[in-house]
Design an enzyme around this catalytic site. Structure first.
Site, PDB file in Angstrom:
ATOM      1  N   ASP A  63      -1.208  -8.797   2.990  1.00  0.00           N
ATOM      2  CA  ASP A  63      -0.613 -10.135   2.989  1.00  0.00           C
ATOM      3  C   ASP A  63      -1.101 -10.917   4.201  1.00  0.00           C
ATOM      4  OD1 ASP A  63       0.765  -8.622   4.864  1.00  0.00           O
ATOM      5  OD2 ASP A  63       2.708  -8.792   3.902  1.00  0.00           O
ATOM      6  N   ASN A 130      14.942  -6.938   5.525  1.00  0.00           N
ATOM      7  CA  ASN A 130      15.606  -7.504   4.340  1.00  0.00           C
ATOM      8  C   ASN A 130      15.149  -6.815   3.049  1.00  0.00           C
ATOM      9  OD1 ASN A 130      13.020  -8.436   4.012  1.00  0.00           O
ATOM     10  ND2 ASN A 130      13.513 -10.611   4.086  1.00  0.00           N
ATOM     11  N   HIS A 132      12.018  -6.448   2.099  1.00  0.00           N
ATOM     12  CA  HIS A 132      10.780  -6.952   1.505  1.00  0.00           C
ATOM     13  C   HIS A 132       9.653  -5.923   1.598  1.00  0.00           C
ATOM     14  CE1 HIS A 132       9.105  -9.133   5.367  1.00  0.00           C
ATOM     15  NE2 HIS A 132       8.837  -7.854   5.398  1.00  0.00           N
ATOM     16  N   GLU A 137       9.655 -11.264  -0.889  1.00  0.00           N
ATOM     17  CA  GLU A 137      10.977 -11.424  -0.296  1.00  0.00           C
ATOM     18  C   GLU A 137      12.065 -11.135  -1.336  1.00  0.00           C
ATOM     19  OE1 GLU A 137      10.912 -11.561   2.734  1.00  0.00           O
ATOM     20  OE2 GLU A 137       9.913 -13.268   3.631  1.00  0.00           O
TER      21      GLU A 137
HETATM   22  C1  F6R Z   1       3.056  -6.484   6.915  1.00  0.00           C
HETATM   23  C2  F6R Z   1       4.016  -6.573   5.823  1.00  0.00           C
HETATM   24  C3  F6R Z   1       5.477  -6.513   6.041  1.00  0.00           C
HETATM   25  C4  F6R Z   1       5.894  -5.444   7.063  1.00  0.00           C
HETATM   26  C5  F6R Z   1       7.404  -5.423   7.248  1.00  0.00           C
HETATM   27  C6  F6R Z   1       7.803  -4.480   8.358  1.00  0.00           C
HETATM   28  O1  F6R Z   1       1.747  -6.574   6.418  1.00  0.00           O
HETATM   29  O2  F6R Z   1       3.617  -6.720   4.732  1.00  0.00           O
HETATM   30  O3  F6R Z   1       6.112  -6.273   4.811  1.00  0.00           O
HETATM   31  O4  F6R Z   1       5.452  -4.195   6.616  1.00  0.00           O
HETATM   32  O5  F6R Z   1       7.874  -6.705   7.553  1.00  0.00           O
HETATM   33  O6  F6R Z   1       7.297  -4.976   9.558  1.00  0.00           O
HETATM   34  P1  F6R Z   1       7.356  -4.110  10.888  1.00  0.00           P
HETATM   35  O7  F6R Z   1       6.504  -2.920  10.652  1.00  0.00           O
HETATM   36  O8  F6R Z   1       6.787  -5.012  11.953  1.00  0.00           O
HETATM   37  O9  F6R Z   1       8.789  -3.754  11.088  1.00  0.00           O
END
Ligand code: F6R
Length: 233
Positions: A63, A130, A132, A137
């Protein structure tokens, strides 16, 4: 549901996941989706430090934030800083997102096509506070494809943690449907703050409010959790 949950001590986590990742990337022609953010950082550092090699691998970036290119919070910048710049050779092929194009819908179609031409062998994913997955989301449809998305406030806050100067309002992401077609999926989850959402994703109702709960529909998911993240399972 076919969840294989591997619980590791924090001390062994990065080394173990990096070792198994190295075994996979030693297979010629692997088609691999990679996430960015805090969770994979130690794994990527260990992978690079242990001689990991993506020179036979096609890498797709999961992403991207709608932020100007070059900033440290961009996913392409994080992938580069945390992993690619530490490797002896670049990946055989790297697909990232052009968020500057005037036609983002066409850019998402291009990424979707690049993936479906051969599919993904392995998708590494993190989970947001959350629930995701990528930037899918809460509210995302299980059959969603790669697309432009509005970001949840918690995700915007995450971008600030990564060093963003501006708040991204939107992003582009592989869809849940796209990811669920991957031949195998690894969900990386570490730390106590993720324990509750991980328990919801694995044991709560399957719901669009917790997009990660849809991973249970996949036949080959490995959850790599440290003891803290797994503490409510
Ligand atoms: C990152 C992504 C997000 C993260 C998620 C957790 O490419 O797609 O879904 O994996 O927000 O983020 P961290 O690892 O920073 O807690």
């Amino acid at each position: 549901m076919n969840f294989n949950v591997r619980v590791l001590s924090s001390a062994r986590y990065a080394d173990r996941v990096a070792t198994v990742l190295k075994e996979r990337t030693d297979e010629p022609g692997l088609r691999l989706c990679l996430p960015t953010g805090s969770t994979p950082k130690p794994v990527y550092a260990m992978y690079a430090g242990n001689g990991g090699d993506l020179s036979q691998t096609t890498v797709f970036l999961l992403d991207e934030f709608g932020l100007p290119p070059g900033g440290p919070a961009r996913c392409d910048a994080m992938l580069n800083a945390d992993l690619l710049a530490k490797l002896a050779a670049p990946p055989a092929r790297l697909e990232t997102w052009d968020t500057e194009t005037p036609d983002l819908t066409a850019e998402c179609r291009r990424m979707e096509q690049a993936i479906t031409d051969g599919g993904l062998d392995l998708a590494l994913l993190g989970i947001g506070m959350n629930g995701h997955i990528g930037m899918n989301e809460p509210g995302s449809a299980v059959d969603s494809r790669s697309r432009v998305v509005d970001l949840h406030p918690a995700t915007v806050e995450g971008a600030a943690r990564y060093g963003a100067d501006d708040e991204p309002a939107w992003g582009v992401t592989l869809g849940l449907g796209t990811l669920l077609e991957s031949r195998s999926i690894w969900l990386l989850v570490t730390g106590l703050p993720k324990a509750e959402i991980l328990a919801k994703a694995l044991k709560g109702p399957e719901t669009p409010q917790v997009p990660a709960s849809y991973l249970r529909r996949h036949s080959s998911v490995t959850v790599w959790a440290d003891e803290e993240a797994a503490s409510l399972l």
